[in-house]
Design a protein around this motif. Structure first.
Motif, PDB file in Angstrom:
ATOM      1  N   TYR A 130       0.829  -1.201   0.000  1.00 19.94           N
ATOM      2  CA  TYR A 130       0.000   0.000   0.000  1.00 19.94           C
ATOM      3  C   TYR A 130       0.869   1.259   0.000  1.00 19.94           C
ATOM      4  N   ASP A 131       1.986   1.197   0.698  1.00 20.79           N
ATOM      5  CA  ASP A 131       2.914   2.338   0.696  1.00 20.79           C
ATOM      6  C   ASP A 131       3.417   2.632  -0.714  1.00 20.79           C
ATOM      7  N   ILE A 132       3.644   1.586  -1.486  1.00 22.91           N
ATOM      8  CA  ILE A 132       4.207   1.735  -2.831  1.00 22.91           C
ATOM      9  C   ILE A 132       3.132   2.062  -3.867  1.00 22.91           C
ATOM     10  N   LEU A 133       2.009   1.333  -3.819  1.00 24.37           N
ATOM     11  CA  LEU A 133       1.024   1.395  -4.898  1.00 24.37           C
ATOM     12  C   LEU A 133      -0.239   2.185  -4.569  1.00 24.37           C
ATOM     13  N   GLY A 134      -0.529   2.372  -3.309  1.00 24.39           N
ATOM     14  CA  GLY A 134      -1.749   3.100  -2.954  1.00 24.39           C
ATOM     15  C   GLY A 134      -2.993   2.455  -3.511  1.00 24.39           C
ATOM     16  N   ASP A 135      -3.787   3.223  -4.275  1.00 23.64           N
ATOM     17  CA  ASP A 135      -5.062   2.708  -4.777  1.00 23.64           C
ATOM     18  C   ASP A 135      -4.923   1.846  -6.025  1.00 23.64           C
ATOM     19  N   ARG A 136      -3.709   1.421  -6.331  1.00 21.92           N
ATOM     20  CA  ARG A 136      -3.522   0.455  -7.433  1.00 21.92           C
ATOM     21  C   ARG A 136      -3.228  -0.945  -6.889  1.00 21.92           C
ATOM     22  N   LEU A 137      -3.601  -1.165  -5.639  1.00 24.60           N
ATOM     23  CA  LEU A 137      -3.403  -2.478  -5.021  1.00 24.60           C
ATOM     24  C   LEU A 137      -4.750  -3.136  -4.722  1.00 24.60           C
ATOM     25  N   SER A 138      -4.859  -4.423  -5.063  1.00 25.13           N
ATOM     26  CA  SER A 138      -5.972  -5.265  -4.624  1.00 25.13           C
ATOM     27  C   SER A 138      -5.390  -6.278  -3.645  1.00 25.13           C
ATOM     28  N   ALA A 139      -5.710  -6.139  -2.368  1.00 25.05           N
ATOM     29  CA  ALA A 139      -5.222  -7.065  -1.340  1.00 25.05           C
ATOM     30  C   ALA A 139      -6.359  -8.019  -0.995  1.00 25.05           C
ATOM     31  N   LEU A 140      -6.225  -9.271  -1.397  1.00 24.35           N
ATOM     32  CA  LEU A 140      -7.288 -10.254  -1.212  1.00 24.35           C
ATOM     33  C   LEU A 140      -6.940 -11.155  -0.031  1.00 24.35           C
ATOM     34  N   TYR A 206     -10.106  -6.780   0.402  1.00 25.86           N
ATOM     35  CA  TYR A 206     -11.343  -7.556   0.420  1.00 25.86           C
ATOM     36  C   TYR A 206     -11.124  -8.925   1.039  1.00 25.86           C
ATOM     37  N   ASN A 207     -12.072  -9.334   1.879  1.00 26.08           N
ATOM     38  CA  ASN A 207     -12.125 -10.717   2.326  1.00 26.08           C
ATOM     39  C   ASN A 207     -12.721 -11.560   1.206  1.00 26.08           C
ATOM     40  N   VAL A 208     -11.975 -12.533   0.726  1.00 23.40           N
ATOM     41  CA  VAL A 208     -12.493 -13.449  -0.290  1.00 23.40           C
ATOM     42  C   VAL A 208     -12.849 -14.731   0.460  1.00 23.40           C
ATOM     43  N   SER A 209     -14.112 -14.841   0.804  1.00 28.48           N
ATOM     44  CA  SER A 209     -14.542 -15.868   1.746  1.00 28.48           C
ATOM     45  C   SER A 209     -15.982 -16.274   1.477  1.00 28.48           C
ATOM     46  N   ALA A 210     -16.398 -17.337   2.159  1.00 28.42           N
ATOM     47  CA  ALA A 210     -17.793 -17.769   2.049  1.00 28.42           C
ATOM     48  C   ALA A 210     -18.699 -16.844   2.853  1.00 28.42           C
ATOM     49  N   GLY A 211     -18.161 -16.314   3.953  1.00 29.46           N
ATOM     50  CA  GLY A 211     -18.973 -15.481   4.822  1.00 29.46           C
ATOM     51  C   GLY A 211     -19.766 -16.285   5.833  1.00 29.46           C
ATOM     52  N   PHE A 212     -19.576 -17.611   5.818  1.00 30.34           N
ATOM     53  CA  PHE A 212     -20.216 -18.489   6.799  1.00 30.34           C
ATOM     54  C   PHE A 212     -19.252 -19.639   7.091  1.00 30.34           C
ATOM     55  N   PRO A 213     -19.323 -20.215   8.290  1.00 31.65           N
ATOM     56  CA  PRO A 213     -18.428 -21.324   8.610  1.00 31.65           C
ATOM     57  C   PRO A 213     -19.096 -22.679   8.413  1.00 31.65           C
ATOM     58  N   GLN A 240     -10.809 -21.225  15.131  1.00 35.80           N
ATOM     59  CA  GLN A 240     -12.059 -20.971  14.425  1.00 35.80           C
ATOM     60  C   GLN A 240     -12.013 -19.587  13.766  1.00 35.80           C
ATOM     61  N   PHE A 241     -12.709 -19.460  12.657  1.00 31.89           N
ATOM     62  CA  PHE A 241     -12.786 -18.143  12.016  1.00 31.89           C
ATOM     63  C   PHE A 241     -13.853 -18.143  10.931  1.00 31.89           C
ATOM     64  N   VAL A 242     -14.358 -16.942  10.674  1.00 32.98           N
ATOM     65  CA  VAL A 242     -15.190 -16.690   9.504  1.00 32.98           C
ATOM     66  C   VAL A 242     -14.886 -15.259   9.067  1.00 32.98           C
ATOM     67  N   LEU A 243     -14.779 -15.056   7.788  1.00 33.32           N
ATOM     68  CA  LEU A 243     -14.485 -13.731   7.256  1.00 33.32           C
ATOM     69  C   LEU A 243     -15.760 -13.107   6.704  1.00 33.32           C
ATOM     70  N   ASP A 244     -16.090 -11.936   7.177  1.00 34.13           N
ATOM     71  CA  ASP A 244     -17.244 -11.200   6.680  1.00 34.13           C
ATOM     72  C   ASP A 244     -16.977 -10.789   5.230  1.00 34.13           C
ATOM     73  N   ASN A 245     -17.814 -11.226   4.298  1.00 35.10           N
ATOM     74  CA  ASN A 245     -17.571 -10.924   2.879  1.00 35.10           C
ATOM     75  C   ASN A 245     -18.595  -9.946   2.295  1.00 35.10           C
ATOM     76  N   ALA A 246     -19.237  -9.167   3.179  1.00 32.23           N
ATOM     77  CA  ALA A 246     -20.260  -8.218   2.712  1.00 32.23           C
ATOM     78  C   ALA A 246     -19.678  -7.211   1.720  1.00 32.23           C
ATOM     79  N   LYS A 247     -18.463  -6.781   1.961  1.00 33.34           N
ATOM     80  CA  LYS A 247     -17.819  -5.807   1.075  1.00 33.34           C
ATOM     81  C   LYS A 247     -17.592  -6.411  -0.308  1.00 33.34           C
ATOM     82  N   LEU A 248     -17.126  -7.648  -0.347  1.00 35.91           N
ATOM     83  CA  LEU A 248     -16.881  -8.329  -1.618  1.00 35.91           C
ATOM     84  C   LEU A 248     -18.182  -8.528  -2.384  1.00 35.91           C
ATOM     85  N   PHE A 249     -19.220  -9.000  -1.696  1.00 38.31           N
ATOM     86  CA  PHE A 249     -20.497  -9.245  -2.368  1.00 38.31           C
ATOM     87  C   PHE A 249     -21.097  -7.951  -2.892  1.00 38.31           C
TER      88      PHE A 249
END
Length: 281
Positions: A130-140, A206-213, A240-249
Motif C-alpha cells: 500500500y505504501d508503494i502502490l496506494g489505490d492500485r493495489l488489490s489485497a485479497l 477484500y475478504n475473499v470468503s464464504a462469509g459463513f463457517p 475458528q474463524f469466519v471472514l465477513d464478505n459483505a464488502k466483496l459481495f
C-alpha cells in the motif's frame, strides 16, 4: 504510461491457485512470467503496460522464517510498477487477523494480529504494498481454498495435509474437535472473483470468503471420506474463524453457498480416491 485493462500478467502459472483459472479469463490478453524471469528487462515493459499483474509465486521460506520486506517477491514487483498505472493483485491470507478458540467474524477494518511467520510476512507485505502502490493495489485476504488434491514439499496447505495423510496413512487424524468451525471457499469461487477484479480494475482490501463457517465434521468427512476421518477424543475447539464478505459481495455480486462448498469437497474426494487407487497399482 497507459495501462491496458484487457491485459493481464500472470507470474507463477505453475501454482496451485492458478490451475483452472484460464477458462475464467476468456477475452483477456495474457502474458506469463516465472519467478525467475519476471524482472528481466524485456518483461518489465510488459508489466507496466498491463491492466493487472497477479503473482502466484511465493518465497520458499515464507512460512518458516521472517522475510525482509525487500526480499518478498510481491514487494519487488510493486517497486517496478511504482511509476506505472498497472493494478497489482496480491494474495494475502485470512491468517493476518490472528487465531482464536472463539468463532470470530473478521472484517477488513479489523486490526491485524499475525501469529506465525506466514501471517507476519503477509501482513508486512500488505502494508508495504500500500505504501508503494496506494489505490492500485488489490489485497485479497483469502479464506481456505478447496481445490484438487495436491502433494507439495515445504509449506503444507490444508488440502496438502489431507492428501498426504490419506495417501500415506489411509486415515486423517484430527487434533481438534469436530465442532470446530472454519470458513472455506472453492477454487471456482476464487477464480470468478479474480476474473471480476481483472476485468473491472477493482482495488482495495477484500475478504475473499464464504462469509459463513462449516464444521470440521461436515467438511473433513466430505473431503476425506466418512470412514477415513478420526477425531481425537476430547480434542479442543480451536483456530475458528469466519471472514465477513459483505464488502466483496456488494462490489461483485458473487456469492458461494454451503452446497457449493460441499460439492467442491466431494469433487476433491473423488480425485483423492482416484489418486489413492492409482498409488496402489
Amino acid at each position: 504510461m497507459e495501462a491496458k485493462t484487457n491485459k493481464c500478467v500472470i507470474i507463477g502459472a505453475d501454482s496451485y491457485l492458478f490451475s483452472g483459472l484460464l477458462p475464467y479469463l476468456d477475452g483477456i490478453e495474457l502474458s506469463y512470467m516465472t519467478f525467475q524471469s519476471w524482472n528481466e528487462s524485456a518483461n518489465l515493459e510488459i508489466l507496466k503496460e498491463a491492466g493487472s499483474v497477479i503473482n502466484f509465486s511465493i518465497h520458499p521460506d515464507f512460512a518458516s522464517r521472517r522475510i525482509a520486506e525487500d526480499k518478498i517477491i510481491d514487494v519487488q514487483i510493486a517497486e517496478k510498477l511504482r511509476d506505472s498505472k498497472t493494478n497489482f493483485i496480491f494474495f494475502s491470507s485470512r491468517k493476518v487477523y490472528g487465531t482464536s478458540a472463539e468463532l470470530v467474524a473478521y472484517k477488513e477494518t479489523d486490526a491485524l494480529n499475525p501469529f506465525d511467520f506466514y501471517s507476519e510476512n503477509k501482513a508486512a507485505a500488505e502494508k508495504k504494498l500500500y505504501d508503494i502502490l496506494g489505490d492500485r493495489l488489490s489485497a485479497l485476504r483469502v479464506s481456505n481454498v478447496i481445490g484438487e488434491p495436491v502433494l507439495r514439499s515445504g509449506y503444507k496447505t490444508f488440502m496438502g495435509w489431507i492428501t498426504e495423510s490419506i495417501l500415506k496413512n489411509g486415515k486423517l487424524f484430527v487434533d481438534q474437535s469436530k465442532e470446530t468451525k472454519k470458513d472455506f471457499i472453492t477454487k471456482d469461487f476464487l477464480h470468478k472473483t479474480l476474473s471480476f477484479f481483472i476485468r473491472n480494475g477493482i482495488s482495495g482490501t477484500y475478504n475473499v470468503s464464504a462469509g459463513f463457517p462449516v464444521t470440521m465434521d461436515f467438511l473433513l468427512t466430505a473431503l476425506a471420506g466418512k470412514n477415513n476421518v478420526v477425531f481425537e477424543p476430547g480434542a479442543p475447539v480451536k483456530e475458528q474463524f469466519v471472514l465477513d464478505n459483505a464488502k466483496l459481495f456488494s462490489k461483485t455480486g458473487i456469492k458461494i453457498t454451503k452446497d457449493d462448498v460441499e460439492n467442491g469437497a466431494e469433487k476433491f474426494n473423488m480425485a483423492l480416491m482416484k489418486m489413492k487407487k492409482e498409488a496402489k497399482c
